[in-house]
Design an enzyme around this catalytic site. Sequence first.
Site, PDB file in Angstrom:
ATOM      1  CG  ASP A  51      -2.015   0.190   1.194  1.00 14.41           C
ATOM      2  OD1 ASP A  51      -2.716   0.301  -0.093  1.00 14.41           O
ATOM      3  OD2 ASP A  51      -3.030  -0.101   1.923  1.00 14.41           O
TER       4      ASP A  51
ATOM      5  CD  GLU B 243      -7.563   4.503   3.080  1.00 15.40           C
ATOM      6  OE1 GLU B 243      -7.311   3.756   1.806  1.00 15.40           O
ATOM      7  OE2 GLU B 243      -8.249   3.778   4.271  1.00 15.40           O
TER       8      GLU B 243
HETATM    9  C1  2IP Z   1     -12.254   1.082   1.859  1.00 14.11           C
HETATM   10  C2  2IP Z   1     -13.072  -0.164   1.076  1.00 14.11           C
HETATM   11  C3  2IP Z   1     -14.069  -0.812   1.234  1.00 14.11           C
HETATM   12  C4  2IP Z   1     -15.031   0.516   1.857  1.00 14.11           C
HETATM   13  C5  2IP Z   1     -15.096   1.576   2.861  1.00 14.11           C
HETATM   14  C6  2IP Z   1     -13.323   1.556   1.820  1.00 14.11           C
HETATM   15  O1  2IP Z   1     -11.355   1.691   1.628  1.00 14.11           O
HETATM   16  O2  2IP Z   1     -13.088  -0.074   0.029  1.00 14.11           O
HETATM   17  O3  2IP Z   1     -14.582  -1.782   1.068  1.00 14.11           O
HETATM   18  O4  2IP Z   1     -16.215  -0.732   2.125  1.00 14.11           O
HETATM   19  O5  2IP Z   1     -15.849   2.256   2.728  1.00 14.11           O
HETATM   20  O6  2IP Z   1     -13.079   2.974   2.601  1.00 14.11           O
HETATM   21  P1  2IP Z   1     -17.121  -1.727   1.425  1.00 14.11           P
HETATM   22  O7  2IP Z   1     -16.993  -2.341   0.788  1.00 14.11           O
HETATM   23  O8  2IP Z   1     -18.392  -1.784   2.824  1.00 14.11           O
HETATM   24  O9  2IP Z   1     -18.240  -0.457   0.711  1.00 14.11           O
HETATM   25  P2  2IP Z   1      -9.866   0.176   1.980  1.00 14.11           P
HETATM   26  O10 2IP Z   1      -9.772  -1.003   2.203  1.00 14.11           O
HETATM   27  O11 2IP Z   1      -8.675   1.368   1.156  1.00 14.11           O
HETATM   28  O12 2IP Z   1      -9.821   0.705   3.370  1.00 14.11           O
HETATM   29 CA    CA Z   2     -10.320   2.810   0.072  1.00 12.11          CA
END
Ligand code: 2IP
Ligand code: CA
Length: 390
Positions: free
Chosen positions: A54, A79
């Site tokens: 990442d 991020e």
């Molecule tokens: C996350 C990832 C998750 C999502 C969440 C994001 O980012 O995309 O899957 O939740 O909102 O912030 P969901 O899958 O329930 O929509 P990351 O993996 O980069 O932390």
């Molecule tokens: Ca994300």
Amino acid sequence: MSELMHALVRVSEKAADIARACRQEESLFSLLIEEKKEGEKNKKFVTDFKTLADVLVQEVIKHDIGKQFPGIENNIFGEESNEFRNGLGEKIEVRVCETEQDTSRLLCKVLGENTEAAEVLARAAHSDFALPDLGTGDFSIPLDSLGVWVDPIDSTFQYIKGISDSVPNSNIYSEGLQCVTVLIGVYHLQTGAPVMGVVNQPFAVLDPETQRWTGQYYWGISSGSINVNSLQSSAGGAKEHHCSTLAASTQQGALCSVVLSTGEAECVKRVFLEALKGGVHYAAGAGYKSLCVVLGLVDVYVFSEDTTFRWDCCSPHAILRSMGGGMADLKEILRLRHDGTLEERPELMYHTPVQDATGPDRWANKGGLIAYRSKAHLNEVLKLLLKASL
Ligand code: 2IP
Ligand code: CA
């Protein structure tokens, strides 16, 4: 600016390559996982993970884009913080150095002197990717008016779980490596509007014989009168079967399908289940769900919670805009509709933080979102939500 789009796609390919490389070697992969620090935790997960992949991917993007477009690196946001702690508790700032050897030496410290792993990663970080002309056409935007949001690996949870035999339903993967995306979005620093984006899916197709993955990328530009994307161009990363999916989908008119997060509020799930029946899909990854809309696999992606962030949305938002769609701020658009004042569409913006918030929450999409390709679909979603008094 076509050079910038080209550079973004190229670096997304490099990023995807690093993401794939890290998954091939199980022993290496387990070394890379680190729990997120308190302040950086996505509150949705009890344990959230940060991987070296990442951090490295984000630094590669900053490094490569900054080298080709000096100055822009100061406006690239993401991020991840590039601080990494190794097994010995040493704090190390991961970055791409001048030479491959220097990067390898630095990574070696993070990897507990695992020289082989450090060399493989450094090689990937310094490799060069040839990319055909994207066919974006010529257009110009002053470089110093642009900011960049990067999500080096969206759906980290699926990336770490690493499911490779997930079976799709209507071509939509509810979980698995297919839900992982690299997201790079460019926005206007003054207006906050998204202007350019690439969504790269590193694990798009698995070769059953070699067990090796190939990726896929999609890009779009929406600036003034210029609206182009890889789904309408014969060049670029979009394969034909994806284009035909889009053509067959309901571009205009009735709302037939939606993709939701499994963590979506029950009352919202109910509204769509009642109205769309078999048209309700669930999938992991904010980037992947947005991609499902871009590809026409579903009409809309609706999320009523506040756990997506600017880096999750900027790139697919730019692509959707280039198709005549967008990403609306769900709460804001409902509020305006309640007041009966809505003609304009409150879209997600990328330049200002959430007031009084701290840490990653400064960049949360507080009001939730509706990602759509056509205004007709957006209106249908609003009608349903208003009818249910949401
Ligand atoms: C996350 C990832 C998750 C999502 C969440 C994001 O980012 O995309 O899957 O939740 O909102 O912030 P969901 O899958 O329930 O929509 P990351 O993996 O980069 O932390
Ligand atoms: Ca994300």
